[in-house]
Design an enzyme around this catalytic site. Structure first.
Site, mmCIF file in Angstrom:
data_model
loop_
_atom_site.group_PDB
_atom_site.id
_atom_site.type_symbol
_atom_site.label_atom_id
_atom_site.label_comp_id
_atom_site.label_asym_id
_atom_site.label_seq_id
_atom_site.Cartn_x
_atom_site.Cartn_y
_atom_site.Cartn_z
ATOM 1 N N TYR A 19 60.010 108.713 46.053
ATOM 2 C CA TYR A 19 60.968 109.375 47.051
ATOM 3 C C TYR A 19 61.212 110.816 46.772
ATOM 4 O O TYR A 19 61.857 111.077 45.800
ATOM 5 C CB TYR A 19 62.272 108.423 47.104
ATOM 6 C CG TYR A 19 63.178 109.040 48.086
ATOM 7 C CD1 TYR A 19 63.193 108.648 49.550
ATOM 8 C CD2 TYR A 19 64.148 109.670 47.936
ATOM 9 C CE1 TYR A 19 64.096 109.127 50.282
ATOM 10 C CE2 TYR A 19 65.139 110.206 48.594
ATOM 11 C CZ TYR A 19 65.121 109.845 50.042
ATOM 12 O OH TYR A 19 65.926 110.207 51.042
ATOM 13 N N HIS A 159 56.357 96.564 59.184
ATOM 14 C CA HIS A 159 55.578 97.505 58.725
ATOM 15 C C HIS A 159 54.415 96.760 58.541
ATOM 16 O O HIS A 159 53.279 97.694 58.588
ATOM 17 C CB HIS A 159 56.144 98.602 57.742
ATOM 18 C CG HIS A 159 57.391 99.253 58.115
ATOM 19 N ND1 HIS A 159 57.585 100.093 59.202
ATOM 20 C CD2 HIS A 159 58.581 99.308 57.575
ATOM 21 C CE1 HIS A 159 58.743 100.470 59.311
ATOM 22 N NE2 HIS A 159 59.411 100.194 58.339
#
Ligand code: OKP
Ligand code: ZN
Length: 343
Positions: A19, A159
């Site tokens: 991230y 997803h």
């Protein structure tokens, strides 16, 4: 309302998420499900029961068999290759590449990944499998006559595409539940995705089909993950033309604006006339969600639960995202209570 929940979700406990160039503790962590089930119990929403086991067949009715085999063996193969960390892809078939599928696990990982934030580690498959069974058990309860069920899935699923994982998702729980209903007598199922992120996987799986109406409200992919799908001009293909509906919404969207799109989606569901409505329930639309940009308040979740109830359809709520963990239980259960008391 009954909740279906598996303790096996705890086996999905990756150490790291890539991230912003750092490896951080994953936003999608075990405590999310614990907070939700705690809230279900404290408000006495209804009984909490473990899933039944429907085996691999309903998973393979939705996903590519080689992809599923990959998910089952990737962690073992990754370790056997001598890698020391969690399985994180670092290379992809981007544009103008060959269609040959590589043998080496490093290449295979990128082949089946749609993003790199979703590290794979020991227990990931077990949890993903259990999460799909939680969704299937919820679908089965509706077949037995329940008006509504809460499938407290973790990891999430929307997803996950025919042959891709990523965005914290491995198997598409909502799609697997929908296909199970279609394979057992239903003619039409609608999937309403209210998670902050576009349900690219669900869209992908049903894009050319008319027996599933997919509708998604989400952060505009120009500004938000999954970035490469979820635009309003994606309306379905072939027999599926007109059966895919996207509502991309800009940063800062509040409940008044969001609800207008929801109302439009609800009208389309009513016109479609499905036997069952599946709600991909993500509560990352919350104002203080750490990775999202909508502005819904806790009370708004009650309001829109009631809006959905007005459809008077049997409803399967399938848990997806939500990362303000302190409030995730309140927000998710608010939708369910709004649904039960509304309509
Ligand atoms: C899963 B679900 C990129 C961030 C990628 C992945 C988000 C997955 C959300 N900087 N984040 O729809 O809640
Ligand atoms: Zn999300």
């Amino acid at each position: 309302m009954e909740t279906i929940f598996s303790e096996t979700h705890k086996r999905r406990n990756a150490r790291s998420e890539l991230y912003g160039g750092e490896l951080v503790e994953p936003f999608e962590r075990p405590s999310r499900a614990e907070y939700i089930v705690e809230r279900v119990r404290s408000v006495r929403l209804g009984p909490v029961n473990p899933p039944d086991d429907f085996g691999m067949q309903p998973i393979l009715a939705v996903h590519d068999a080689d992809f599923v085999a990959f998910l089952q063996s990737v962690w073992t193969e990754w370790q056997a290759a001598g890698f020391k960390g969690e399985a994180i892809p670092s290379v992809w078939p981007a544009r103008r590449t060959s269609t040959h599928i590589p043998k080496h696990i490093d290449g295979l990982l990128g082949y089946y990944a749609l993003a790199s934030e979703t590290s794979i580690s020991d227990g990931t498959w077990d949890a993903a499998y259990a999460s799909a069974q939680v969704a299937l058990t919820g679908a089965e309860r509706l077949r037995q006559g329940a008006r509504s069920v809460f499938s407290l899935c973790r990891p999430p699923g929307h997803h996950a595409a025919l042959d891709m994982y990523g965005g914290y998702c491995f198997l598409n729980n909502a799609a697997i539940a929908a296909q199970h209903l279609l394979d057992n007598g239903a003619e039409r199922v609608a999937i309403l995705d209210v998670d902050f992120h576009h349900g690219n996987g669900t869209q992908d799986i049903f894009y050319e089909r008319e027996d599933v109406l997919f509708l998604s409200l989400h952060g505009d992919p120009m500004d938000a993950f999954p970035y490469y799908l979820g635009h309003a001009d994606e309306t379905g293909k072939g027999a599926g033309e007109g059966f895919n509906v996207n509502y991309p919404l800009p940063p800062g969207t509040d409940f008044v604006t969001w609800r207008k799109s929801l109302q439009d989606a609800i009208e389309k569901v009513a016109a479609y006339g499905p036997e069952v409505l599946i709600i991909s329930l993500g509560v990352d639309t919350f104002e203080t969600d750490p990775i999202s940009f909508f502005k819904l308040k806790s009370a708004d979740f009650i309001t829109y639960g009631a809006d959905i109830a007005a459809l008077k359809l049997p409803a399967l709520f399938v848990m997806e995202g939500g990362y303000d963990i302190a409030e995730i239980g309140v927000n998710a259960v608010n939708v369910l209570e709004g649904f039960e008391n509304g309509g």
